[in-house]
Design an enzyme around this catalytic site. Structure first.
Site, PDB file in Angstrom:
ATOM      1  N   LEU A 532     -10.299  99.585  86.638  1.00  0.00           N
ATOM      2  CA  LEU A 532     -10.102  99.842  84.993  1.00  0.00           C
ATOM      3  C   LEU A 532     -11.287 100.640  84.483  1.00  0.00           C
ATOM      4  CD1 LEU A 532      -8.989  96.115  83.989  1.00  0.00           C
ATOM      5  CD2 LEU A 532      -7.527  98.067  84.137  1.00  0.00           C
ATOM      6  N   GLY A 533     -12.374 100.476  85.104  1.00  0.00           N
ATOM      7  CA  GLY A 533     -13.570 100.909  84.539  1.00  0.00           C
ATOM      8  C   GLY A 533     -14.938 100.724  85.342  1.00  0.00           C
ATOM      9  N   GLY A 536     -23.145 100.053  84.005  1.00  0.00           N
ATOM     10  CA  GLY A 536     -24.307  99.798  84.509  1.00  0.00           C
ATOM     11  C   GLY A 536     -24.399  98.320  85.345  1.00  0.00           C
ATOM     12  N   PHE A 537     -23.551  97.372  84.859  1.00  0.00           N
ATOM     13  CA  PHE A 537     -23.620  96.019  85.572  1.00  0.00           C
ATOM     14  C   PHE A 537     -22.563  95.933  86.613  1.00  0.00           C
ATOM     15  CE2 PHE A 537     -24.421  95.468  81.013  1.00  0.00           C
ATOM     16  CZ  PHE A 537     -25.821  95.230  80.859  1.00  0.00           C
ATOM     17  N   GLY A 538     -21.605  96.966  86.804  1.00  0.00           N
ATOM     18  CA  GLY A 538     -20.692  96.672  88.067  1.00  0.00           C
ATOM     19  C   GLY A 538     -19.277  97.262  87.542  1.00  0.00           C
ATOM     20  N   VAL A 540     -14.973  97.095  87.249  1.00  0.00           N
ATOM     21  CA  VAL A 540     -13.920  96.265  86.511  1.00  0.00           C
ATOM     22  C   VAL A 540     -12.582  96.538  87.215  1.00  0.00           C
ATOM     23  CG1 VAL A 540     -12.762  95.305  84.780  1.00  0.00           C
ATOM     24  CG2 VAL A 540     -15.193  95.957  84.502  1.00  0.00           C
ATOM     25  N   LYS A 554     -14.651  91.638  87.319  1.00  0.00           N
ATOM     26  CA  LYS A 554     -15.954  92.338  87.312  1.00  0.00           C
ATOM     27  C   LYS A 554     -16.658  92.059  88.400  1.00  0.00           C
ATOM     28  CE  LYS A 554     -17.957  93.530  83.626  1.00  0.00           C
ATOM     29  NZ  LYS A 554     -18.282  94.687  83.568  1.00  0.00           N
ATOM     30  N   ASP A 649     -26.479  95.027  74.729  1.00  0.00           N
ATOM     31  CA  ASP A 649     -25.702  96.131  75.055  1.00  0.00           C
ATOM     32  C   ASP A 649     -24.608  96.360  74.140  1.00  0.00           C
ATOM     33  OD1 ASP A 649     -25.572  98.409  76.589  1.00  0.00           O
ATOM     34  OD2 ASP A 649     -24.555  97.585  78.181  1.00  0.00           O
TER      35      ASP A 649
END
Length: 827
Positions: A532-533, A536-538, A540, A554, A649
């Site tokens: 899905l996308g 910077g955190f991971g 999805v 995620k 964020d």
């Protein structure tokens, strides 16, 4: 013609109803005194007509009565009799603004002693030099109580700053008394609320009883009686419910708006301390600025400015912003989310509905039914014993008395056996309350909340002794039992089937969250194939639970947090529920793998609808609703959670939209989960740097105001439908926040609207949103509003003034367009 003075023996008084008769006695008429009546008429007219025209003063031979008034020299203020309600028979002597359309009193003499017929009353300088008010019965009801002993040259002058000064008529510097040193509920520019160190006398503001009655109310504002360099707000002149914080040499620590005021050239706030006194006074620089500070009937201190264009008062700041002492009175409960704010708890009714209609709730509530227990002899009367109403999630009232009790039943019995006991609570120990209950707040989530049991008459509860009801209950119980047997059988069958499907999916359920195995999440996401996308955190991925419920998974990257700590943090986040926050369904913490399972948002992220070429452009109504929803979600994180959560964020990529385009803030717990690694990850993320508050770059401590800055930047993008920064070949770098700040000040916000909307928008909402955004992106965090205030601004509950252009944006304008723009920015 010569007139013998011995033959002219009569008493001349200043008449206020019939000037030529009533209180003057004439001698017997003689030929030599034939012209005395004419002389008397001329004498009286020369001394009574003088107050009929627009004078700014009252001298020793003048008085005010009826509809006579005096006006300050510049015409800004007026003094005379007034009434707040046209049909009322209560009249007061006071001072009010003369040049504005809204009648606004700033000082009242006879607050607690109104008169009923101003035509039969006199406001004058008495023989002892005091300014006094006599009522219809010729009784003294108000006086300045000065030490002046003569009225021969005393004069009362209404100045153009609203100050009524009683002074020597020949020496204006010899002042006996003035309203600026005897305020009521209002502080005008140039006035002060002082503490006299030599005499111990304190000046104070005292609120009106309600919006229509100037009688001194329950709330006051004065210098700290303990001697600290701060002001306090008190209830009933005894209990402090709010303070300004100590003076730090620049401002009061709990009023950060003072910092913004000190940088505003229109206002000047000054703290003064001498050997004689200490006080704070404020001044306005422009003669056309109309400003005041008022302690209103609800116990809030507000600074207001008159806006001529809108013909209304605009609020600059107010304190306190939270619930305070006895606002809703005895047995009244407040709720910040409720429109009416105050309400009576169950079993009680408003003591004075008329006062409640005027927003005066201080009288509180009274019992609908008297208790069976007789407080005089500590015994129970004939009848059913009193019972207790359970109120959960309530702010416990003040003045509870601890009592040693082994259990909640023992605590209840102790209260029941004492007729003066009105409530109890049992947490770690037993607490009893006697008499009136004050400061109740329902739906309360603070640490000092709990469950309260309030004593009511048994008749307030449904009866359990009527045979007819018992039969119905028995019959209903049997039917319900049979129905439950069928349901249990069906539930067992369904559970066994579901358990087979979910056996490998989860181990336990904690805090409403499902703990998934990594292998199960692989299967649910088809080995993480439907992406899905990413950020910077991971990354999805889309997945589906065994019951076909769509979820978003995620997969966190670079997180080295221990499994035990990760579980504890995630379970805490799972308890946070809000309509504008993405719901966390579960998680996986297996070896070094860290995954989060969220509800699936079918309309994706906000950036895909703002910046990409979509056939369906978001209309203005939807955009405004999205901005307001995001603000509500952030306000919940900052102010309603047990621990304040800073998102850190905020950007369109982290705002998801459900099927109805309702916004939900995503990744709101990642700052908490990532800890110290977060700042490095954030600043290295591509695209996020445009939303970072200045304190990120300068290395200052990060507070919730960092989210406010990011929200402001994102709100500008919602308005324009474009990224804040874009390249224009013909003009070089173009920074939209600079353009927005300038257009707001030029009242040209229509130029900022997304051109794809073709001007189809509520321009009042566009203007409000632009102003809010520009307030949010101020350089100093102290000048930015809280998210709670942002919500109120967007809801239209608070007036939004034109914000200043921040120094950073000013520098950008000057760098781009040259120093010639500096004068425009300062205008």
């Amino acid at each position: 013609m010569m007139v013998n003075n011995d033959e002219i023996r009569f008493n001349v008084c200043l008449l206020h109803h019939s000037p030529l008769f009533s209180c003057c006695s004439l001698p017997t008429m003689t030929p030599t005194t034939a012209f005395l009546p004419l002389l008397l008429v001329l004498y009286l007219l020369s001394h009574t007509i003088s107050v009929s025209f627009a004078s700014d003063s009252i001298t020793t031979n003048q008085s005010l009565f009826g509809n006579q008034k005096i006006i300050s020299k510049g015409g800004k203020f007026m003094l005379g009799f007034f009434t707040k309600v046209n049909s009322s028979s209560k009249f007061y002597i006071g001072i009010w603004y003369n040049k504005i359309s809204v009648f606004t009193p700033v000082w009242v003499a006879n607050r607690a002693t109104p008169v009923s017929d101003p035509n039969r009353c006199v406001f004058q300088i008495f023989k002892d030099g005091n300014l006094v008010l006599f009522n219809e019965a010729n009784s003294l009801i108000w006086s300045t109580n000065t030490t002046s002993t003569s009225n021969s040259s005393t004069v009362a002058v209404l100045q153009d700053d609203g100050n009524l000064v009683l002074r020597d008529g020949h020496n204006s510097t010899e002042v006996f008394w003035q309203t600026f040193e005897n305020p009521t509920d209002t502080l005008l520019p140039g006035g002060k609320i002082a503490f006299n160190k030599l005499t111990g006398v304190k000046q104070r503001l005292i609120a009106w009883k309600n919006t229509e009655d100037p009688t001194p109310g329950s709330y006051s504002y004065e210098m700290d009686p303990q001697g600290a360099n701060q002001y306090v707000m008190q209830w009933n002149r005894s209990k402090t419910y709010w303070n300004t914080g100590l003076w730090d040499g620049r401002m009061f620590t709990r009023i950060p708006e003072m910092n913004g005021m000190s940088s505003n050239h229109d206002y000047n706030l000054t703290y003064v301390e001498t050997d004689k006194e200490k006080y704070v006074a404020y001044f306005v620089q422009g003669s056309d600025i109309i400003s005041r500070v008022i302690l209103n009937a609800n116990g809030q201190l507000k600074m207001l400015t008159w806006v001529e264009i809108t013909q209304e008062w605009t609020q600059f700041w107010f304190e306190p912003k939270a619930q305070f002492t006895a606002l809703c009175g005895p047995f009244g409960s407040c709720n910040e989310q409720r429109l009416s704010y105050c309400s009576c708890i169950k079993g009680f009714s408003e003591k004075s509905p008329e006062d409640w209609d005027l927003n005066d709730h201080s009288g509180g509530c009274f019992r609908n039914t008297n208790l069976q227990c007789d407080a005089n002899n500590n015994s129970t009367s004939v009848g059913e014993q009193d019972k207790f109403l359970e109120m959960s999630s309530v702010r416990l009232p003040d003045n509870g008395k601890p009592f040693q009790a082994e259990s909640v039943d023992a605590c209840e019995l102790t209260c029941l056996n004492n007729c003066s006991c009105t409530a109890y609570s049992y947490g770690s120990n037993c607490t009893l309350w006697h008499g009136d209950l004050l400061n109740l707040q329902d739906q309360y989530t603070g640490s000092d909340g709990g469950t309260l049991y309030i004593r009511l008459a048994a008749s307030e509860f449904p009866s359990h002794h009527k045979k007819g009801k018992v039969l119905w209950i028995v019959a209903g119980g049997v039917a319900a039992f049979l129905f439950c047997l069928v349901l249990v059988f069906m539930l067992v069958v369904w559970t066994r089937r579901r358990r087979k499907l979910m056996a490998s999916a989860s181990e336990v359920v904690m805090g409403g969250l499902t703990i998934f195995k990594y292998s199960e999440l692989q299967r649910l996401t088809k080995n993480f194939s439907d992406k899905l996308g990413a950020g910077g955190f991971g990354t999805v991925f889309k997945g589906a639970l065994p019951d076909s419920t769509a979820v978003a998974v995620k997969r966190l990257e670079g997180l080295r947090q221990g499994e035990k700590q990760f579980r504890a943090e995630v379970s805490t986040l799972g308890t946070i529920q809000h309509v504008n926050l993405v719901s966390l369904r579960g998680f996986c913490a297996e070896d070094t793998k860290r995954l989060l399972v969220f509800e699936y948002m079918p309309n994706g992220s906000l950036d895909s609808h703002l910046f990409h070429n979509n056939d369906n452009v978001l209309d203005w109504s939807t955009r405004y609703r999205i901005g307001l929803g995001i603000a509500r979600g952030l306000a919940y994180l900052h102010e309603k959670c047990r621990e304040c959560i800073i998102h850190c964020d905020i950007k369109p990529e982290n705002i998801l939209l459900d099927a109805e385009f309702n916004p939900k803030v995503a990744d709101f717990g990642l700052a908490k989960l990532l800890g110290r690694e977060f700042s490095h990850v954030l600043t290295s993320m591509r695209g996020t740097i445009g939303y970072l508050a200045p304190e990120w770059i300068t290395g200052l401590a990060i507070t919730p105001k960092a989210d406010v800055y990011s929200f402001g930047m994102m709100l500008l993008e919602i308005i324009s439908g474009k990224r804040n920064t874009k390249q224009l070949a013909e003009s070089g770098d173009y920074y939209f926040p600079v353009e927005a700040a300038m257009k707001v000040r030029q009242d040209m916000v229509h130029c900022l609207l997304d051109e794809r909307l073709n001007g189809e928008a509520n321009m009042e909402e566009v203007d409000r949103a632009c102003r809010v955004a520009c307030w949010c992106i101020q350089d100093l965090e102290s000048q930015r509003p809280t998210m709670g205030l942002v919500v109120q601004m967007l809801e239209g509950l608070l007036e939004v003034t034109v914000p200043p252009i921040s120094r950073i944006l000013q520098d950008l304008v000057i760098d781009s367009h040259g120093a010639g723009q500096d004068s425009e920015l300062s205008a």
